[in-house]
Design a protein around this motif. Structure first.
Motif, mmCIF file in Angstrom:
data_model
loop_
_atom_site.group_PDB
_atom_site.id
_atom_site.type_symbol
_atom_site.label_atom_id
_atom_site.label_comp_id
_atom_site.label_asym_id
_atom_site.label_seq_id
_atom_site.Cartn_x
_atom_site.Cartn_y
_atom_site.Cartn_z
ATOM 1 N N ASP A 1 -32.492 -98.569 7.692
ATOM 2 C CA ASP A 1 -33.263 -98.625 8.935
ATOM 3 C C ASP A 1 -32.327 -98.848 10.116
ATOM 4 O OD1 ASP A 1 -35.217 -98.879 10.884
ATOM 5 O OD2 ASP A 1 -35.943 -100.826 10.163
ATOM 6 N N ALA B 1 -32.427 -91.915 11.929
ATOM 7 C CA ALA B 1 -32.977 -92.361 10.650
ATOM 8 C C ALA B 1 -32.399 -91.492 9.541
ATOM 9 C CB ALA B 1 -34.494 -92.267 10.668
ATOM 10 N N ASN C 1 -33.531 -91.591 6.192
ATOM 11 C CA ASN C 1 -34.541 -91.251 5.184
ATOM 12 C C ASN C 1 -33.980 -91.317 3.765
ATOM 13 O OD1 ASN C 1 -36.584 -90.758 7.145
ATOM 14 N ND2 ASN C 1 -35.582 -88.803 7.564
ATOM 15 N N GLY D 1 -33.907 -100.485 13.165
ATOM 16 C CA GLY D 1 -34.328 -101.849 12.892
ATOM 17 C C GLY D 1 -33.148 -102.800 12.797
ATOM 18 N N TYR D 2 -32.040 -102.312 12.263
ATOM 19 C CA TYR D 2 -30.841 -103.128 12.110
ATOM 20 C C TYR D 2 -30.138 -103.324 13.446
ATOM 21 C CZ TYR D 2 -26.449 -104.882 10.246
ATOM 22 O OH TYR D 2 -25.364 -105.668 9.973
#
Length: 91
Positions: A60, A72, A74, A63-64
């Motif tokens: 992520d 992304a 995936n 997010g990180y």
């Protein structure tokens, strides 16, 4: 790994693309390669590329490191772990 090779090199002395050369990156501080243009999201992290950090980043990126330019990936957790094991072997 094919997607990674579009932006990164894995060879000793390899060229940086959109992202940095990943040869010998294990254990180094995040955003420490000689690359112009690291996003502030990565420059602001006071961490090193250990086994946990790149796995979390691959799973992520936004997010990180909110604001990162890394798209992304995936990848599954297993795939991320395999990529990190490969990166740890590059030295």
């Amino acid at each position: 790994m094919a997607g990674c090779r579009m932006d990164h090199s894995f060879a000793d002395g390899g060229r940086s693309g959109i992202g940095p050369d990943l040869w010998n990156v294990a254990g180094k501080p995040i955003a420490s390669a000689h690359v112009i243009g690291y996003p502030d999201a990565l420059k602001g992290l006071d961490e090193s590329w250990t086994k946990q950090a790149p796995t979390a980043f691959l799973l992520d990126p936004a997010g990180y490191a909110p604001g990162t330019t890394m798209p992304a990936t995936n990848v599954t957790k297993l795939e991320a772990t395999q990529v990190v094991e490969f990166l740890l072997s590059l030295n």
